[in-house]
Scaffold this motif. Structure first.
Motif, short mmCIF file in Angstrom:
data_model
loop_
_atom_site.label_atom_id
_atom_site.label_comp_id
_atom_site.label_asym_id
_atom_site.label_seq_id
_atom_site.Cartn_x
_atom_site.Cartn_y
_atom_site.Cartn_z
N HIS A 261 118.85 6.31 111.07
CA HIS A 261 118.79 7.56 110.32
C HIS A 261 119.67 7.53 109.08
O HIS A 261 120.71 6.88 109.08
N ALA B 179 109.95 16.45 107.53
CA ALA B 179 110.43 15.25 108.24
C ALA B 179 111.83 15.42 108.82
O ALA B 179 112.25 14.62 109.66
N ILE C 177 117.12 12.23 108.58
CA ILE C 177 115.74 11.73 108.50
C ILE C 177 115.70 10.33 109.09
O ILE C 177 116.61 9.52 108.86
N ARG C 178 114.64 10.09 109.86
CA ARG C 178 114.45 8.75 110.44
C ARG C 178 114.15 7.75 109.34
O ARG C 178 113.28 7.98 108.50
N ASP D 147 112.54 4.99 109.52
CA ASP D 147 111.20 4.41 109.51
C ASP D 147 110.15 5.37 108.96
O ASP D 147 108.99 5.01 108.83
N TRP D 148 110.55 6.60 108.63
CA TRP D 148 109.64 7.54 107.97
C TRP D 148 109.86 7.57 106.46
O TRP D 148 109.08 8.20 105.73
N THR E 85 98.28 11.25 112.47
CA THR E 85 99.21 11.26 111.34
C THR E 85 98.83 12.35 110.35
O THR E 85 97.71 12.86 110.34
N LEU F 149 103.17 9.63 101.39
CA LEU F 149 104.17 9.74 102.45
C LEU F 149 103.48 10.19 103.73
O LEU F 149 102.82 11.24 103.74
N GLU F 150 103.63 9.41 104.78
CA GLU F 150 102.92 9.67 106.04
C GLU F 150 103.91 9.96 107.15
O GLU F 150 104.94 9.30 107.27
N LEU F 151 103.57 10.92 107.96
CA LEU F 151 104.42 11.29 109.09
C LEU F 151 103.55 11.45 110.33
O LEU F 151 102.37 11.75 110.23
N PRO F 152 104.15 11.28 111.51
CA PRO F 152 103.38 11.52 112.73
C PRO F 152 102.94 12.98 112.82
O PRO F 152 103.70 13.89 112.47
N ARG G 41 102.77 19.59 111.65
CA ARG G 41 104.15 19.24 111.99
C ARG G 41 105.09 20.07 111.14
O ARG G 41 104.67 20.69 110.15
#
Lengths: 337, 337, 337, 337
Positions: B248, B291, B310-311, B313-314, C134, C146-149, C209
C-alpha cells in the motif's frame, strides 16, 4: 506602599519573541510593576501599503511578534498571573488588514483541506483617527469609505505553556496566546495560570478593532503603545484564561471543533460561579444557561476561541479572584493621575 | 557499498525525550545507518500491575518517553526523512492498557468538557506470548480470557516540528509524533518532512497491537526492541507523514475535528497520485474516491489521525519516493541475513 | 417450512420513493419473503454520458430514487428488521460518477461554506465487465485506463425514521438511509430498528464499487438487480443500524462532526459486546480498543457515517441477534440452488 | 389600506403541530394579516413543579408543540415570508427549566456518545413577575434567589422544509425551526425562505429569557400570548433565516460542527452586504470581519445555531429586504394604538 515601578520596553527589530515558551526573558518584573511597552503589528510591520502581500513581504514563521517575555518574580506553577490593561493606544495613524491564502473562516485552509484554489490575496489599509477614535478603509474600487469606531485591544496575551511545550505566537490554548477576543481591551484584567517559574508573560497583536469571530482571519492590525499592571495570585490555579471588567466576568476556551471551545468556556464559568459565588454545580449550570452571553472570539486560528460572559450586576454576591480586579483598577486610576 | 553502520541506543532512565523539538540529540547518524533501539512504554514503565493507576504512578507531563532524538547528517528543511521498520519486538512478556480519567473517545475530556464525572480508572495487564505471537487479557471478574494476534507497531514516530515549536510527545501533527496508527508496523517505511537541520528523529510508544481509532485512548502498551534503517530524500518535501508498505501507499492527516484529519490525508493522497503516478488532479480525486481505504488511526489524542490507503496493485505505473521503499526493504533483508 | 415467497418489484419511472417515511408502501411483505428488485442509480438514470452534468440533467430534489417502501407485516416500533443481501448485480454494463458543485469531502459545501467557487463539474463514465468482475474508467485526457475490481453494494438501505420525521433519501441517520458503506454487500445482513408500524423498508443507490469515505461524494453509481431476504426480530431494539457478515460484526453511526459518528458506532459496539457476548462494559471497551477496525463509510453526506467492526473469530462465544444471520445465510443458499 | 385582519388561534390540546412540514394548516392567512396566537411551552405544559421530570411526564416525540401551521396565500417556493413580532407576553406567572438526560452542551448526548451516566435530572421552577419584567428561581437548597430581567422570545419559528422533508419541531435548519436565538424578540422581523406552496408557518417554544448558547439545553420555558404580522416578499429568495431589528441586521446558520453554523451565517451576511448594501464580495468580507458581532444561539439542539450581526448605524446606505421591516414596524405601531 510606594509608587509602582515602571518597566519600559521598546523592542528592537531582532528582539521580539515568536513563541510562548522557549524564549529568554527580556526583563524581570515584580508583582505590582507597571509595564509600558511597544508592540509591533502581527505582520512585523512589513505590510505598509496595498501592494505588500503577506505571502511576499512576510517571512514565515516570523509572524505575530510578541513583546516579552517578562519573568515575573515569585510566579510558580499553580499560581495565577493577573494583567490589567491600563491603556492600549495605536502607535501609528494607520493599520492594515489582509486576506492570507488558505487562512480565515470563509476559505478552505491547510487543515480544512480542499482542492479549491485560495481566495485572492488582498490588503486593506485602514486610516486611524486617534482624536475622533475612528478607523476607516476605502473599498477596493475606491467607491465607498467605511468607518467604524476604534476599540483597541490585544489579540495575543499569554504565558509559557505547560507540558514542556513551546507554541507559536499564532496559537491560542490554555496558556492564552492568540485568543483574538475583542474583550481584551482597556479596563480589563486578564488572569492566566502560571505553568513555569516566572510565568514568562508576553503580549502583542494589537488591533485597532476586531469583529467577533475575526472572520477573514485578520483584524485591523496595528502597532500599539500599551500600559499594563502585572500582579500575582499565589496558590490560585486558573486552568483556562479568564478576564474581568468592571461589568462582566468572562471565561474563555480555545479548541477545535468550535463546540469544544464553547464547552471549555462554559464549564469554566460553571466552576467560577461555584468557587467565587457559592452556587452549587447544577444551579450554576442553570443560571449560566439563562444569564450567559456567548460571543465568539476567533474562528480562524489554530484553535478557535469562545467566550462565556455574565454581567456582574446579575450575579449573586461574591468576590472574584480575591478582589484583585478592583485593586488593579484603582491602582491604574492612581497611576493615570 | 559496505555494511551499514549500526547505532545501538538503550536509554537510561533520565535520558528519554518527552517532546519533539527542544531536546538535545542523543546521537548523530548518517543516512543509511541502522538504529537498534530500546523504547520504553508510554507509561515510562510505571504501570506494572492492575493496581498501578496512571493518575497515581505516572508523573505528568513525563508520559510517552521517546528514544532519541537522532540528528541525521545532511537533513535540512525541505528534505524528507525515511524510516524503514526492520523489526519491532516486545521487550517484555507483558504489556498494559488502562483507562485514563477524561481521556479517550467514549468519555468527556478536558476539551470535550462536560459536568459528568470521569469513567473509573482501570488497568488491564496483557500477557504477550512472543512465540505464538499472541497477546491476551483476563476480564476484570476473571471470567473470560480474550486473546488476539500480536501485531507490534510504534504509536509515535516523528521529527522536530516547524514554526519554532516544541510539542509534547503525546501530540500528533504534521511532524508525525503520536499518530497511533497500526500501519506503523514491520516492513513499512515512514516518510517525514524535515523542519530543522538534522531532522531530530525520535520514536517510542510501542504497542503489541492496537485497534483502529484506539478507542479508550490506550493500546496494548509495551517496551520494544526495534530496528529501523534511516534514509534521506534530498529536495523532496513531505507536508504530512506518509507510509509505504509492500502492498500500500498510505497518507496521514492529524487534526480536529476528525473530518479535517480525513481531508488532509485525502488531499495528500490526491497530490501523491499526481506527483508519482501522473494522474491529473480531478482524475486522482475520482480514482481515490473509488479505490481508497480509510481506516482511522486514533480518535483520542490532541489531534485525531486519519489514514488514506491505496493498494499498490491497483495503481497505475509509478515510482513513489524515487523507489526508496524497495531499496530499504532490500537493505533490511540483506541486514537480516 | 415451505419455499419463501418471492416479491418482484421493477418500479416504473413515477413510482420511486425520494424519502424515508412519507411514502405509501408499494407492497406488503411477510417476514421470510424474498424481495427481487430493480433499483435505479442515484441520478435517476439521467447521467448517461460525460456531457450529462448533474446540475443540468437532474431535477432536485429528485435524486437517489428508492425502491419501496415495503410494509413488513407484524413490524412494530421496538422490533428489528433484518435485510439479508443474497445478490446485488449491476443491471447495465456501465456506471457513472461525477463531481457535484459544493458537494464532496475535498470542496467547500453549502454548510462548510466558503467564498471559493465550486470545483469543476465532471462526469466519469465507467465500463462494467460483469464477467471479469471489473469496472474501469479512462482519464479525462484519454491517456490512462484505470481498472478496479467490482464490489457491488447498496449505498442506501433504510426504514421510516422516528420522531414523525420524513427524511430525504440523501440523508443517513439512525433509520439507516444513505450510509454509503462498502460493507453493505452480498452475504451481509443489515439490522434496522423499526420506528413505525410496517417498518417501511426501501433500498437503492447501487454502487459497482466505492472507496471508504466516498471522497468526491459520488461512487461508481449504477442500477442494480438485487435480491434480499427480509426477516423480523420481535422485541429486539436496534438504536443504530448494524451489519453482520460471515466474518464480522459491524456497528454504524451517522452524525457530524465525524468524531460523533465514530463515537456512536463505537458505543454501539460496546453495547453489542455486552448484550450478545457477555462482556462487562469496561472490558468491552478495552477489547474493542485493541480488536476493532474503523473504516469510514462516507464523509460527504448530510451526516457522515463511521463503521466499527470486529472479526468474529476473535470474539468470545456468543450468538448475535439470536443467530438470525446464519439462518438467513442458509436460506439464501437454499434459495440460490 | 384598511385595518389588518386579525387571525386569532388558541389551539386545543390535540391540535398542535410537532413537525415542520407534514401537518395540515390550521388556518389560511393573507399577507398583511395579524396573527394573535397562544403557544404552549416546549414541555406541552406538563412540567408544572420540581417533581415533574421530563423523562417521566413528557411523551416523546410530543415535545415542542407548534401553533400552526398557517398557509400564507400566494407564498410560493422562491419567495420570502416575513414575520414581525409585535408582542410576546408570558401567558402564566411561572416558567420551567430542566436538565434532560443526555441533552445539553455540558453532557455527553446520544450523538456525542460516551460511556458516562447522564447528569441528574432536575427541574427549576421560575417565577415570572410580568409587572416588574423579571424572572427568578431559587437554588435547589433554597439558599439563594437569583433574579434576571425578563426578555421574552420564541425559540422556534419556521416554515415547511425543502426536499420533501418533514422535520421534528426540535430541529433548526435552513427552514428555521428550533433556532433558539434570543434575537427572536419583540420588534424583530424574521425572514424565512418559502419551500412549499403556502409556506406553512408555525411558531412556539416561548422563553421568558435565554442565555446565548442555551447551555443546559432548556431555557426559561413558558406559554406565550404572541402577536405577529405576516408579510410576503415575492421573488426574493432567502436561503437561511435572517432577522432584522431597528438596530441590527442578523444572519443565522444551523449546522454541526459549530464552525459550520458560523460559516453559514457569516457567508450569508457577506451575501446580504453585497445584495442590499452594494459592497463587493471581498470588501464585504473585510467589513464583516471588523464590524460583526457573533453571539451564539444554541449549542445543544440537533443542529447548532450561530448568529452574525451588524449594527445598522455602521452600515453603508442600503435598504434591506425592500424596506419591509420598517413598514411592518410602522404597521405594528399603528396596530398597537
Amino acid at each position: 506602599m510606594g509608587d509602582p515601578r515602571i518597566v519600559t520596553v521598546r523592542p528592537e527589530a531582532g528582539s521580539y519573541a515568536w513563541t510562548f515558551g522557549g524564549a529568554a526573558p527580556v526583563a524581570r518584573v515584580r508583582p505590582g510593576d507597571v509595564l509600558d511597552v511597544f508592540t509591533e503589528d502581527c505582520f512585523a510591520g512589513r505590510v505598509r501599503s496595498a501592494k505588500d502581500l503577506v505571502s511576499q513581504v512576510c517571512e514565515f514563521p516570523y509572524l505575530n511578534p510578541q513583546t516579552g517575555p517578562f519573568h515575573v518574580e515569585g510566579a510558580e506553577p499553580g499560581d495565577t498571573l493577573a494583567v490589567h490593561f491600563v491603556s492600549i493606544e495605536p502607535a501609528r495613524d494607520w493599520a492594515a488588514s489582509t486576506t492570507v491564502p488558505l487562512f480565515g473562516a470563509l476559505t478552505s485552509t491547510h487543515t480544512t483541506a480542499t482542492l479549491q484554489p485560495p481566495l485572492p490575496e488582498v490588503v486593506w489599509m485602514w486610516e486611524l483617527d486617534r482624536e475622533r477614535r475612528t478607523c476607516a478603509f476605502t473599498t477596493r474600487d475606491g467607491g465607498m469609505r467605511l468607518e467604524l469606531p476604534m476599540d483597541p485591544m490585544h489579540g495575543t496575551v499569554g504565558v509559557a505553556p505547560a507540558n514542556l511545550e513551546v507554541r507559536s505566537a499564532l496559537v491560542p490554548d490554555a496558556h492564552g496566546g492568540n485568543m483574538d477576543t475583542p474583550e481584551m481591551r482597556v479596563g480589563t484584567t486578564c488572569y492566566l495560570g502560571v505553568n513555569v517559574e516566572g510565568a514568562l508573560l508576553s503580549l502583542g497583536d494589537g488591533h485597532a478593532r476586531q469583529g467577533e469571530g475575526e472572520t477573514c482571519g485578520v483584524a485591523v492590525e496595528c502597532a500599539m503603545n500599551t500600559v499594563v499592571v502585572v500582579e500575582l495570585l499565589k496558590g490560585v490555579a486558573t486552568p483556562w484564561p479568564r478576564l474581568e471588567s468592571d461589568t462582566h466576568i468572562i471565561s474563555t476556551g480555545s479548541a477545535r471543533p468550535l463546540e469544544d471551545a464553547f464547552r471549555i468556556a462554559q464549564l469554566d464559568m460553571v466552576r467560577w460561579l461555584q468557587r467565587d459565588y457559592g452556587l452549587e454545580e447544577l444551579d450554576a449550570y442553570q443560571f449560566l444557561t439563562q444569564a450567559g452571553e456567548a460571543p465568539l472570539a476567533n474562528v480562524c486560528d489554530t484553535n478557535y476561541t469562545a467566550v462565556a460572559k455574565i454581567r456582574k450586576d446579575w450575579l449573586p454576591p461574591g468576590t472574584p479572584h480575591r478582589g484583585l480586579h478592583r485593586q488593579l483598577r484603582d491602582a491604574a486610576a492612581a497611576f493615570a493621575r
